[in-house]
Motif scaffolding. Structure first.
Motif, PDB file in Angstrom:
ATOM      1  N   GLU A 211       0.824  -1.207   0.000  1.00 34.88           N
ATOM      2  CA  GLU A 211       0.000   0.000   0.000  1.00 34.88           C
ATOM      3  C   GLU A 211       0.863   1.264   0.000  1.00 34.88           C
ATOM      4  O   GLU A 211       0.553   2.248  -0.688  1.00 34.88           O
ATOM      5  CB  GLU A 211      -0.935  -0.004   1.209  1.00 34.88           C
ATOM      6  N   VAL A 212       1.948   1.246   0.765  1.00 33.30           N
ATOM      7  CA  VAL A 212       2.859   2.392   0.794  1.00 33.30           C
ATOM      8  C   VAL A 212       3.524   2.568  -0.563  1.00 33.30           C
ATOM      9  O   VAL A 212       3.654   3.694  -1.072  1.00 33.30           O
ATOM     10  CB  VAL A 212       3.927   2.214   1.891  1.00 33.30           C
ATOM     11  N   LYS A 213       3.935   1.450  -1.163  1.00 34.27           N
ATOM     12  CA  LYS A 213       4.573   1.499  -2.484  1.00 34.27           C
ATOM     13  C   LYS A 213       3.641   2.126  -3.508  1.00 34.27           C
ATOM     14  O   LYS A 213       4.068   2.968  -4.314  1.00 34.27           O
ATOM     15  CB  LYS A 213       4.963   0.083  -2.911  1.00 34.27           C
ATOM     16  N   ALA A 214       2.369   1.723  -3.475  1.00 33.31           N
ATOM     17  CA  ALA A 214       1.398   2.272  -4.421  1.00 33.31           C
ATOM     18  C   ALA A 214       1.059   3.726  -4.103  1.00 33.31           C
ATOM     19  O   ALA A 214       0.784   4.521  -5.004  1.00 33.31           O
ATOM     20  CB  ALA A 214       0.124   1.425  -4.408  1.00 33.31           C
ATOM     21  N   GLY A 215       1.102   4.083  -2.809  1.00 34.06           N
ATOM     22  CA  GLY A 215       0.698   5.431  -2.406  1.00 34.06           C
ATOM     23  C   GLY A 215       1.755   6.492  -2.619  1.00 34.06           C
ATOM     24  O   GLY A 215       1.497   7.522  -3.265  1.00 34.06           O
ATOM     25  N   ILE A 216       2.975   6.264  -2.104  1.00 36.43           N
ATOM     26  CA  ILE A 216       4.016   7.287  -2.190  1.00 36.43           C
ATOM     27  C   ILE A 216       5.352   6.735  -2.677  1.00 36.43           C
ATOM     28  O   ILE A 216       6.355   7.452  -2.693  1.00 36.43           O
ATOM     29  CB  ILE A 216       4.238   7.980  -0.819  1.00 36.43           C
ATOM     30  N   GLY A 217       5.370   5.453  -3.073  1.00 37.20           N
ATOM     31  CA  GLY A 217       6.628   4.833  -3.482  1.00 37.20           C
ATOM     32  C   GLY A 217       7.243   5.489  -4.696  1.00 37.20           C
ATOM     33  O   GLY A 217       6.537   5.862  -5.638  1.00 37.20           O
ATOM     34  N   GLU A 225       5.955  13.835  -0.688  1.00 34.11           N
ATOM     35  CA  GLU A 225       4.711  13.243  -0.195  1.00 34.11           C
ATOM     36  C   GLU A 225       4.970  12.411   1.058  1.00 34.11           C
ATOM     37  O   GLU A 225       6.031  11.809   1.212  1.00 34.11           O
ATOM     38  CB  GLU A 225       4.072  12.369  -1.278  1.00 34.11           C
ATOM     39  N   THR A 226       3.975  12.361   1.927  1.00 32.61           N
ATOM     40  CA  THR A 226       4.080  11.552   3.142  1.00 32.61           C
ATOM     41  C   THR A 226       2.844  10.676   3.298  1.00 32.61           C
ATOM     42  O   THR A 226       1.796  10.944   2.699  1.00 32.61           O
ATOM     43  CB  THR A 226       4.235  12.429   4.399  1.00 32.61           C
ATOM     44  N   MET A 227       2.972   9.641   4.139  1.00 34.06           N
ATOM     45  CA  MET A 227       1.869   8.710   4.362  1.00 34.06           C
ATOM     46  C   MET A 227       2.006   8.103   5.753  1.00 34.06           C
ATOM     47  O   MET A 227       3.088   7.656   6.133  1.00 34.06           O
ATOM     48  CB  MET A 227       1.898   7.608   3.289  1.00 34.06           C
ATOM     49  N   PRO A 228       0.914   8.089   6.541  1.00 31.71           N
ATOM     50  CA  PRO A 228       0.983   7.444   7.852  1.00 31.71           C
ATOM     51  C   PRO A 228       1.046   5.925   7.698  1.00 31.71           C
ATOM     52  O   PRO A 228       0.331   5.344   6.874  1.00 31.71           O
ATOM     53  CB  PRO A 228      -0.321   7.875   8.524  1.00 31.71           C
ATOM     54  N   VAL A 229       1.927   5.295   8.458  1.00 38.19           N
ATOM     55  CA  VAL A 229       2.119   3.847   8.364  1.00 38.19           C
ATOM     56  C   VAL A 229       2.012   3.256   9.767  1.00 38.19           C
ATOM     57  O   VAL A 229       2.696   3.699  10.690  1.00 38.19           O
ATOM     58  CB  VAL A 229       3.498   3.517   7.758  1.00 38.19           C
ATOM     59  N   LYS A 230       1.160   2.244   9.903  1.00 39.66           N
ATOM     60  CA  LYS A 230       0.970   1.591  11.193  1.00 39.66           C
ATOM     61  C   LYS A 230       1.638   0.231  11.209  1.00 39.66           C
ATOM     62  O   LYS A 230       1.652  -0.485  10.216  1.00 39.66           O
ATOM     63  CB  LYS A 230      -0.527   1.431  11.484  1.00 39.66           C
ATOM     64  N   LEU A 244       5.800   8.263   6.998  1.00 40.48           N
ATOM     65  CA  LEU A 244       6.846   7.890   6.051  1.00 40.48           C
ATOM     66  C   LEU A 244       6.797   8.823   4.846  1.00 40.48           C
ATOM     67  O   LEU A 244       5.706   9.170   4.365  1.00 40.48           O
ATOM     68  CB  LEU A 244       6.651   6.437   5.601  1.00 40.48           C
ATOM     69  N   SER A 245       7.951   9.211   4.327  1.00 40.17           N
ATOM     70  CA  SER A 245       8.009  10.128   3.187  1.00 40.17           C
ATOM     71  C   SER A 245       8.409   9.394   1.913  1.00 40.17           C
ATOM     72  O   SER A 245       9.001   8.305   1.954  1.00 40.17           O
ATOM     73  CB  SER A 245       9.011  11.250   3.453  1.00 40.17           C
ATOM     74  N   GLY A 246       8.093  10.008   0.777  1.00 40.00           N
ATOM     75  CA  GLY A 246       8.491   9.447  -0.508  1.00 40.00           C
ATOM     76  C   GLY A 246       9.997   9.350  -0.636  1.00 40.00           C
ATOM     77  O   GLY A 246      10.520   8.407  -1.248  1.00 40.00           O
TER      78      GLY A 246
END
Length: 347
Positions: A211-217, A225-230, A244-246
């Motif tokens: 999901e992170v790879k698809a979102g900001i990878g 870009e940043t994304m919250p990761v649990k 996490l940042s791109g």
């Protein structure tokens, strides 16, 4: 003679049998199915319970008596029984009640061995096909991207899938030079898991990494870009969230991207001069889900000096190429292609 009926009893079917996902196309009807290549089975009885997206939802969440497995690993069949069940289920999903021993065309990586080829053919036959044909995935991807592969002009394709990356130069309907490596989408996920573990002391799962790879990878670019990761904190054992940042994903993905670039450069070095000149003019074609990583085209352009183009439909390019080949199945060799032996002879 193979009878093809408009009513649908006899059909030609194409299948892009990937490590991460499976796409199925029926002649004259286009791509009808695109689902994850996952099978959920009862651990005790071995009974197949779910296939595809429903099974994928169970990954990492199954109770003790259920297990969700991927029958393919690194582009080849790792579990013949599960692969056969998956192929059979997808055939019936794509054309329920319309199949009577169809002819089946399956895409395979260029690095596949003869033993692995036979496993693919056997899985297709056991799943209900009366004849099985194989086609190299880079060739199918080039065709699916709208390029006439029968022409003598050389084209380079970099097909980044889930389990394998195929780099190939094609001309006159065949693969002239190629490299197949197990550095692909799954390795990007694993690299991100390790990075987050080492840098943030946080354990995340494969689905989160995807999901992170698809979102900001990304592999190139500013990375703002940043994304919250649990995940689970390795120190306390409790759930924790980080941002996490791109740019961090770029740092995590760098070794995997470098391996792909090295493979591209290696194939270019082995390409005959005339075809290399064609590639310099035509540029590099990117296909496969991994090609959607931000900056992949820019990175390849910067490192090779050749313009890199993303296919119009990179995820479905192989399936589209296989579908276009279906009307010409009678001209193709049935069964194994003996790709490994061909590579040794042309060495």
């Amino acid at each position: 003679m193979d009878k093809q009926t408009q009513g649908g009893f006899a059909r030609d079917i194409a299948m892009d049998l990937g490590t991460t996902s499976v796409l199925v196309a029926v002649r004259g009807r286009g791509i009808l199915l695109q689902e994850p290549s996952v099978v959920a089975v009862d651990r005790h009885t071995g009974k197949v319970l779910q296939v595809g997206e429903a099974a994928r939802q169970m990954l990492g969440r199954t109770p003790g008596d259920l297990v969700a497995v991927r029958p393919l690993g690194e582009g080849i069949i790792s579990d013949c029984t599960m692969a056969e069940a998956m192929v059979r289920a997808f055939l019936h999903k794509a054309a329920p009640g319309r199949l009577l021993k169809p002819r089946l065309l399956i895409g395979v990586p260029t690095g596949i061995s003869e033993v692995a080829e036979r496993a693919v053919v056997e899985a297709g036959l056991q799943a209900g096909a009366r004849r099985v044909y194989l086609m190299e995935e880079p060739l199918a991807a080039t065709l699916g991207a709208g390029i006439d592969i029968a022409q003598p002009q050389g084209h380079m394709v970099v097909d980044i899938g889930g389990g394998t990356t195929d780099v190939a130069v094609t001309a006159l309907g065949g693969v002239v030079a190629s490299a197949c490596l197990t550095t692909a989408g799954d390795q990007f996920d694993e690299a991100l898991i390790q990075y987050v573990r080492q840098t943030h002391d946080l354990l995340i799962g494969a689905r989160t990494a995807e999901e992170v790879k698809a979102g900001i990878g990304q592999v190139d670019g500013p990375g703002e870009e940043t994304m919250p990761v649990k995940g689970r904190c390795l120190t306390t054992g409790l759930p924790r969230e980080i941002l996490l940042s791109g740019a961090e994903t770029q740092q995590a993905f760098a070794p995997v991207a470098e391996a792909i670039i090295a493979a591209v450069q290696g194939v270019l070095e082995r390409t005959p001069p005339e075809l290399a000149a064609d590639v310099a003019v035509n540029g590099i074609l990117l296909t496969g889900g991994g090609s959607l990583l931000r900056g992949m085209d820019a990175l390849l352009t910067a490192r090779t000096g050749m313009e890199t183009h993303l296919a119009e439909d990179p995820i479905r390019a192989v399936a589209l190429g296989l579908e276009q080949t279906l009307p010409h199945l009678s001209k193709r060799q049935e069964g194994v292609l003996n790709l490994a032996r061909k590579r040794q002879l042309t060495g």
